[in-house]
Motif scaffolding. Structure first.
Motif, PDB file in Angstrom:
ATOM      1  N   MET A   1       2.007 -11.685   9.328  1.00  0.00           N
ATOM      2  CA  MET A   1       1.126 -10.736   8.666  1.00  0.00           C
ATOM      3  C   MET A   1       0.101 -11.444   7.781  1.00  0.00           C
ATOM      4  N   TYR A   2       0.532 -12.460   7.030  1.00  0.00           N
ATOM      5  CA  TYR A   2      -0.370 -13.138   6.113  1.00  0.00           C
ATOM      6  C   TYR A   2      -1.551 -13.747   6.855  1.00  0.00           C
ATOM      7  N   ARG A   3      -1.293 -14.454   7.929  1.00  0.00           N
ATOM      8  CA  ARG A   3      -2.373 -15.089   8.687  1.00  0.00           C
ATOM      9  C   ARG A   3      -3.302 -14.050   9.292  1.00  0.00           C
ATOM     10  N   ALA A   4      -2.746 -12.935   9.751  1.00  0.00           N
ATOM     11  CA  ALA A   4      -3.575 -11.889  10.345  1.00  0.00           C
ATOM     12  C   ALA A   4      -4.546 -11.314   9.320  1.00  0.00           C
ATOM     13  N   TYR A   5      -4.053 -11.025   8.103  1.00  0.00           N
ATOM     14  CA  TYR A   5      -4.932 -10.469   7.078  1.00  0.00           C
ATOM     15  C   TYR A   5      -5.917 -11.516   6.558  1.00  0.00           C
ATOM     16  N   GLN A   6      -5.573 -12.797   6.644  1.00  0.00           N
ATOM     17  CA  GLN A   6      -6.520 -13.853   6.280  1.00  0.00           C
ATOM     18  C   GLN A   6      -7.682 -13.914   7.271  1.00  0.00           C
ATOM     19  N   SER A   7      -7.402 -13.655   8.525  1.00  0.00           N
ATOM     20  CA  SER A   7      -8.433 -13.724   9.568  1.00  0.00           C
ATOM     21  C   SER A   7      -9.203 -12.423   9.721  1.00  0.00           C
ATOM     22  N   LEU A   8      -8.613 -11.316   9.262  1.00  0.00           N
ATOM     23  CA  LEU A   8      -9.233 -10.005   9.437  1.00  0.00           C
ATOM     24  C   LEU A   8     -10.676  -9.928   8.933  1.00  0.00           C
TER      25      LEU A   8
ATOM     26  N   VAL B   1     -10.051 -10.998  18.078  1.00  0.00           N
ATOM     27  CA  VAL B   1      -9.140  -9.876  18.319  1.00  0.00           C
ATOM     28  C   VAL B   1      -7.866 -10.358  18.996  1.00  0.00           C
ATOM     29  N   LEU B   2      -8.010 -11.249  19.971  1.00  0.00           N
ATOM     30  CA  LEU B   2      -6.816 -11.798  20.624  1.00  0.00           C
ATOM     31  C   LEU B   2      -5.935 -12.538  19.624  1.00  0.00           C
ATOM     32  N   PHE B   3      -6.569 -13.243  18.691  1.00  0.00           N
ATOM     33  CA  PHE B   3      -5.780 -13.952  17.681  1.00  0.00           C
ATOM     34  C   PHE B   3      -5.028 -12.958  16.796  1.00  0.00           C
ATOM     35  N   LEU B   4      -5.690 -11.872  16.392  1.00  0.00           N
ATOM     36  CA  LEU B   4      -5.010 -10.853  15.583  1.00  0.00           C
ATOM     37  C   LEU B   4      -3.825 -10.257  16.347  1.00  0.00           C
ATOM     38  N   LEU B   5      -4.018 -10.016  17.632  1.00  0.00           N
ATOM     39  CA  LEU B   5      -2.923  -9.486  18.442  1.00  0.00           C
ATOM     40  C   LEU B   5      -1.747 -10.457  18.487  1.00  0.00           C
ATOM     41  N   SER B   6      -2.061 -11.757  18.542  1.00  0.00           N
ATOM     42  CA  SER B   6      -1.009 -12.765  18.643  1.00  0.00           C
ATOM     43  C   SER B   6      -0.238 -12.931  17.344  1.00  0.00           C
ATOM     44  N   CYS B   7      -0.775 -12.400  16.237  1.00  0.00           N
ATOM     45  CA  CYS B   7      -0.081 -12.505  14.955  1.00  0.00           C
ATOM     46  C   CYS B   7       1.044 -11.479  14.830  1.00  0.00           C
ATOM     47  N   GLY B   8       1.013 -10.449  15.653  1.00  0.00           N
ATOM     48  CA  GLY B   8       2.114  -9.503  15.694  1.00  0.00           C
ATOM     49  C   GLY B   8       2.116  -8.433  14.623  1.00  0.00           C
ATOM     50  N   SER B   9       0.995  -8.242  13.916  1.00  0.00           N
ATOM     51  CA  SER B   9       0.933  -7.258  12.833  1.00  0.00           C
ATOM     52  C   SER B   9      -0.069  -6.161  13.188  1.00  0.00           C
ATOM     53  N   ARG B  10       0.326  -4.897  12.957  1.00  0.00           N
ATOM     54  CA  ARG B  10      -0.527  -3.767  13.352  1.00  0.00           C
ATOM     55  C   ARG B  10      -1.584  -3.424  12.312  1.00  0.00           C
ATOM     56  N   GLY B  11      -1.280  -3.658  11.021  1.00  0.00           N
ATOM     57  CA  GLY B  11      -2.190  -3.262   9.954  1.00  0.00           C
ATOM     58  C   GLY B  11      -3.607  -3.794  10.120  1.00  0.00           C
TER      59      GLY B  11
ATOM     60  N   CYS C   1      -7.254  -1.612  10.360  1.00  0.00           N
ATOM     61  CA  CYS C   1      -8.421  -1.837   9.496  1.00  0.00           C
ATOM     62  C   CYS C   1      -9.656  -2.156  10.331  1.00  0.00           C
ATOM     63  N   LEU C   2      -9.494  -3.034  11.309  1.00  0.00           N
ATOM     64  CA  LEU C   2     -10.603  -3.398  12.191  1.00  0.00           C
ATOM     65  C   LEU C   2     -11.080  -2.193  12.986  1.00  0.00           C
ATOM     66  N   GLY C   3     -10.128  -1.406  13.503  1.00  0.00           N
ATOM     67  CA  GLY C   3     -10.491  -0.229  14.281  1.00  0.00           C
ATOM     68  C   GLY C   3     -11.213   0.813  13.445  1.00  0.00           C
ATOM     69  N   PHE C   4     -10.797   0.997  12.190  1.00  0.00           N
ATOM     70  CA  PHE C   4     -11.460   1.963  11.307  1.00  0.00           C
ATOM     71  C   PHE C   4     -12.921   1.574  11.097  1.00  0.00           C
ATOM     72  N   PHE C   5     -13.157   0.303  10.768  1.00  0.00           N
ATOM     73  CA  PHE C   5     -14.537  -0.142  10.551  1.00  0.00           C
ATOM     74  C   PHE C   5     -15.360   0.037  11.820  1.00  0.00           C
TER      75      PHE C   5
ATOM     76  N   PHE D   1     -14.272  -1.619   2.136  1.00  0.00           N
ATOM     77  CA  PHE D   1     -13.378  -0.464   2.095  1.00  0.00           C
ATOM     78  C   PHE D   1     -12.303  -0.588   3.181  1.00  0.00           C
ATOM     79  N   SER D   2     -12.703  -1.024   4.365  1.00  0.00           N
ATOM     80  CA  SER D   2     -11.763  -1.199   5.469  1.00  0.00           C
ATOM     81  C   SER D   2     -10.771  -2.315   5.180  1.00  0.00           C
ATOM     82  N   LEU D   3     -11.263  -3.410   4.571  1.00  0.00           N
ATOM     83  CA  LEU D   3     -10.415  -4.569   4.298  1.00  0.00           C
ATOM     84  C   LEU D   3      -9.463  -4.338   3.140  1.00  0.00           C
ATOM     85  N   SER D   4      -9.796  -3.408   2.254  1.00  0.00           N
ATOM     86  CA  SER D   4      -8.971  -3.214   1.061  1.00  0.00           C
ATOM     87  C   SER D   4      -8.282  -1.852   1.057  1.00  0.00           C
ATOM     88  N   ILE D   5      -9.031  -0.772   0.955  1.00  0.00           N
ATOM     89  CA  ILE D   5      -8.433   0.550   0.802  1.00  0.00           C
ATOM     90  C   ILE D   5      -7.606   0.926   2.024  1.00  0.00           C
TER      91      ILE D   5
END
Length: 387
Positions: free
Chosen positions: A148-155, A181-191, A195-199, A346-350
């Motif tokens: 999760m940490y790496r995914a949110y760092q790359s988001l 996007v592939l890297f985010l998928l490989s991190c295994g976290s949905r959150g 956030c990316l989809g909302f933006f 807003f997408s990255l935080s809220i």
């Protein structure tokens, strides 16, 4: 140096990766941690003369109030002391100061620089997990089942590439976004994907208005429909690919087995905290990190996080103030770029805080407040000059 400082903060992932280079340098290799700290501290010290002129008393007051409340929690909530001690340096020196970074950013000037830095961060993520880590580390420890940490760092960087691609389509931007996007998928976290989809969804509906946007929107919709039709097949293919690279297949497994909507007991944890608050013993909440006393790291829901920290009354007032600030800043924003940047933050935080983490540890939450205050302040000054 202010520009350098902002760029270093935005691309802080590159500073983390620089440790691999610093470790191999003579002399500096023995002081890798100090050298990495100097990468932040030296530009900050050199930029101080200019920084002092860019802030007003209200800015310093905001930071002082946050720091004072943190210190007061030691007195008001002594049971929280272990958690306060654990996070005191990070909050006071690394998280709260992001308010000032938000006050400094002129996104119209920094947009292209941020895009290039984000592309570099995505490339380094790919290099580290696909090339360096497999040859030098145990991938089971590096990737894990839910990074999760790496995914949110790359988001932020993947989101910035999405913005750049939709704003002015270029092949290299689209390719970098795809790999991100592939890297985010490989991190295994949905959150991060939420956030990316909302933006992307909001930008797609309301901000894509350039010449030929209709054709681009049509292509995106067609691609989305094809993805949904063959979602299971795509998930199986990616799962096999990630498995071969020793990356997490958690998201792919959830798609295949239809378990993507499972909240992993977060609802049960929230019910525990609501029950604690409703006993009537905590009018002013549980204080910072107070949920830790009940075995819950954080509430995974921003309104509940405010209620747990400040109580229902004060928490509701602060939520109303936050909502009003963001909405007003978005409404009066001078130009589409600034408005989109507020949407991005807003997408990255809220949106993230509706699913995970806590606002007191979220750098982009304080950056969003800083950007909104900057926009309100500058717009008001312009109106005063006109009058």
């Amino acid at each position: 140096m202010v520009t350098v400082l902002i760029c270093i903060v935005w691309a802080s992932a590159l500073v983390g990766y620089s440790k691999g280079i610093i470790n191999r340098m003579p002399l500096l290799g023995d002081y890798a941690e100090l050298t990495m700290g100097a990468i932040y501290i030296v530009p900050l010290l050199m930029a101080l003369p200019a920084l002092v002129k860019k802030f007003c008393l209200a800015d310093y007051l905001f930071y002082f109030v946050c720091a004072f409340y943190y210190g007061w929690c030691y007195v008001g909530y002594p049971e929280n002391t272990p958690f306060l001690n654990e996070h005191v340096f990070q909050c006071l020196c690394c998280v709260f100061p992001f308010y000032f970074i938000g006050r400094l950013i002129d996104i119209d000037s920094f947009f292209n620089v941020f895009v290039l830095l984000s592309a570099a961060c995505i490339l380094m993520d790919l290099f580290y997990f696909l090339v360096y880590a497999p040859a030098n580390k145990d991938m089971a420890e590096v990737a894990g089942s839910d990074n999760m940490y790496r995914a949110y760092q790359s988001l932020p960087h993947v989101t910035m590439l999405l913005w750049a691609t939709l704003r002015q389509f270029r092949i290299w931007k689209a390719v970098m976004f795809f790999w991100g996007v592939l890297f985010l998928l490989s991190c295994g976290s949905r959150g991060p994907l939420v956030c990316l989809g909302f933006f992307g969804f909001v930008y797609f509906l309301f901000f894509m208005n350039f010449r030929g946007a209709l054709y681009v929107k049509g292509a995106i919709v067609a691609l989305g429909v094809l993805t949904l039709v063959f979602l299971r097949e795509i998930a199986l293919f990616l799962a096999q690919t990630f498995l071969g690279l020793n990356l997490s297949t958690r998201i792919m497994e959830k798609i295949v087995f239809g378990d993507l909507g499972n909240d992993t007991y977060r609802g049960d944890l929230r019910e525990i905290l609501y029950g604690v608050l409703e006993r009537g013993e905590h009018f002013f909440g549980l204080g910072l990190f107070g949920s830790g006393n009940y075995g819950i790291v954080y509430p995974h829901f921003l309104p509940l996080d405010f209620f747990c920290t400040f109580g229902y009354s004060v928490g509701s007032l602060l939520l109303f103030a936050l909502t009003s600030l963001v909405a007003f800043a978005f409404y009066i924003a001078r130009g589409t770029t600034v408005r989109t940047f507020i949407l991005l933050l807003f997408s990255l935080s809220i949106i993230k805080l509706m699913l995970s983490s806590t606002f007191v540890m979220d750098t982009f939450f304080f950056m969003l407040i800083g950007v909104c205050i900057k926009e309100v302040k500058e717009t008001m000054q312009i109106e005063e000059v006109k009058i």
